[in-house]
Design a protein around this motif. Structure first.
Motif, PDB file in Angstrom:
ATOM      1  N   TYR A  93      36.544 162.178 -31.680  1.00 25.76           N
ATOM      2  CA  TYR A  93      37.373 161.583 -32.860  1.00 25.76           C
ATOM      3  C   TYR A  93      37.306 160.104 -32.687  1.00 25.76           C
ATOM      4  O   TYR A  93      37.792 159.768 -31.452  1.00 25.76           O
TER       5      TYR A  93
ATOM      6  N   ARG B 285      38.236 156.088 -33.764  1.00 25.64           N
ATOM      7  CA  ARG B 285      39.079 155.261 -34.645  1.00 25.64           C
ATOM      8  C   ARG B 285      38.859 153.634 -34.235  1.00 25.64           C
ATOM      9  O   ARG B 285      38.738 153.532 -33.105  1.00 25.64           O
TER      10      ARG B 285
ATOM     11  N   SER C  99      37.478 155.645 -39.282  1.00 33.77           N
ATOM     12  CA  SER C  99      37.663 156.824 -38.438  1.00 33.77           C
ATOM     13  C   SER C  99      36.465 157.627 -38.588  1.00 33.77           C
ATOM     14  O   SER C  99      35.959 157.652 -39.699  1.00 33.77           O
TER      15      SER C  99
ATOM     16  N   THR D 115      44.078 150.419 -39.074  1.00 26.56           N
ATOM     17  CA  THR D 115      43.000 151.271 -38.952  1.00 26.56           C
ATOM     18  C   THR D 115      41.733 150.778 -39.856  1.00 26.56           C
ATOM     19  O   THR D 115      42.054 150.980 -41.091  1.00 26.56           O
TER      20      THR D 115
END
Length: 512
Positions: A119, A121, A35, A32
């Motif tokens: 949301y 990412r 985010s 990741t």
């Protein structure tokens, strides 16, 4: 590092984001990179003016953005910490975004159509050498009033690793990720959850009539659509969102009254007379608020007609107009929320939807096409006769009466447009619009002068403020008077164009 080949897919319900990551991790390293949580609200006018021009307007955190609805690319945006309510285009800070919105929205206000909790990412896809070979954006979007979450993914290839991007895309398809979605996909899902659909409302009247209908069947279909328009605009009137809700509501009333008057002996006599009376009363109830709306919309125009030294005098005038408008609006809303109004509308709806249209009348069973030709051509010939008799010494009232005749012809053309060739009908309506613009401008200037003269007569002399106001109103009356004279002179050439041989031949071929 340069990204390319950005694609957007909808993640199927059978595959969760974590399951997708697990599948990719079997071959590549996933990490990741960033985010973010945010809310995104979509805005447009009630009649979809931005959407019609292929735009979506969003507000997210501190950013307003006008985006292409196919790609989602922002063409204009602003950042601001204070995200207070901005309803009209002129309330945005000067710049590209404000200019674009003014050009498209005009006087229409913005409505918050749907809000998503988002949301997102950004994932790095790395090879065995820990080099980034692609990015994957995983985006979860939830409509705030709904439980369902929509997942989309974007595959962003890195130059030099195109083969990896293609391989990942093939794997996506193998895993059931095949639906490519545009930027507007979730917008449509969101507004649908709110009970709307893009382009579900347009202020322009349009109806498709089957040529085998009787004139009564066609009339009931026309009146049903006009009633739907009235009902669609009620909430906007009650919430006082912008002036166009009342405008469209009143136009639907005028079209209904015109239809009841022109379609003689089509509906049962008792129905025609009852609702001619009821809709005339509704026109009177809504008239004062609309008149004051128009004056307030003319504020910049009025000020531009005066030298700078006189403009301050009009401040009092527009302040009083705004107060008076609010009072009239409150009275109008009280009437439109009354049981009496609901009874009128429900009774009209019941007749239009009922299986029993009433007994046969003199014209009720005539084919719609023949009846339409007859009333359109008769109205056209009447306009030629009345307009041709107007000279430089004719009283102003003759132009006002011709304006009413022209409006009735326009409504008839719009009612029955689908029965005739589209190209020719567009030409006919375009010619009529030119005449209506002239006659409407003349009438508006007459009404404005009359109102200002009455207002001027009520000003009490004495104070400096009232003196400045009287001078400003006097200057404005002078400007309007001279403009009306110019419009009156322009009528001659405007009517000559409308009554010319080409237009006459067109009307004769279509309706004669």
């Amino acid at each position: 590092m340069q990204e390319k080949n950005i694609n957007r897919w909808l993640l199927p319900d059978a595959l969760s984001p974590d399951q997708l990551i697990e599948k990719i991790s079997r071959k590549y390293t996933i990490q990741t990179e960033s985010s973010r949580n945010r809310t995104v609200t979509y805005f447009d006018s009630f009649d979809w003016r931005l959407y019609r021009k292929s735009f979506l307007l969003t507000r997210s955190d501190e950013r307003w953005a006008l985006r292409r609805r196919d790609s989602g690319r922002a063409v204009a945006s602003i950042f601001e910490k204070d995200q207070g309510l901005r309803k009209f285009a002129w309330e945005f800070p000067s710049g590209r975004l404000a200019n674009q919105l003014k050009k498209i929205l005009g006087v229409r206000g913005l409505l918050a159509l749907v809000t998503f909790d988002v949301y997102s990412r950004r994932l790095q896809v790395m090879n065995s050498d820990r080099k980034t070979i692609a990015h994957i954006d995983m985006i979860a979007q939830k409509i705030q009033t709904e439980p369902r979450v929509f997942y989309t993914i974007r595959l962003c290839g890195i130059r030099g690793y195109e083969n990896i991007t293609r391989k990942l895309a093939r794997n996506f398809r193998r895993w059931g990720i095949g639906e490519v979605v545009s930027a507007e996909y979730l917008f449509k899902k969101g507004v649908a959850a709110m009970g709307r659909a893009p382009l579900d409302y347009h202020s322009k009247f349009s109806i498709v009539l089957a040529p085998d209908l009787s004139i009564r069947q066609a009339a009931r279909a026309i009146f049903r659509q006009l009633l739907d328009t009235m009902r669609q605009n009620e909430a906007g009137i009650f919430e006082d969102i912008d002036s166009e809700f009342l405008h469209d509501f009143r136009v639907a009333i005028r079209r209904t009254r015109s239809g009841l008057t022109q379609l003689k002996d089509v509906l049962p006599p008792e129905i025609t007379e009852t609702f001619k009376r009821e809709f005339a009363a509704l026109g009177q109830v809504t008239g004062p608020t609309r008149d004051l709306d128009v004056y307030l919309l003319y504020e910049k125009d009025y000020l531009s007609r005066l030298p700078g030294t006189l403009r301050a005098g009009l401040t009092v005038f527009f302040s009083e107009m705004a107060d008076r408008r609010h009072q009239e609006w409150e009275k109008m809303v009280s009437t439109l929320k009354s049981s009496r109004y609901r009874t009128i509308i429900e009774n009209w709806q019941a007749y239009l939807d009922g299986s029993d249209p009433g007994g046969v009348s003199r014209h009720s069973e005539q084919p719609v096409g023949g009846y339409a030709r007859k009333i359109i051509y008769r109205r056209y010939r009447r306009i030629l006769k009345k307009g041709g008799a107007i000279g430089s010494s004719s009283p102003d009232e003759t132009l006002h009466r011709l304006r009413i005749q022209s409006k009735k012809l326009r409504y008839s053309l719009e009612f029955f447009a689908s029965l005739f060739p589209k190209k020719e009908m567009n030409r006919v309506i375009k010619q009529l619009k030119g005449l209506q613009t002239n006659l409407g401008g003349f009438n508006d200037l007459s009404v404005q002068q009359e109102m200002l003269q009455n207002y001027l007569a009520d000003i009490r002399p004495g104070s400096r403020k009232n003196q400045d106001l009287a001078v400003a109103i006097g200057g404005l009356l002078t400007a309007l008077y001279h403009e009306q004279k110019e419009v009156r002179r322009a009528f001659v050439t405007t009517f000559e164009t409308f009554s010319g041989s080409k237009n006459e031949k067109l009307f004769s071929n279509l309706f004669g």
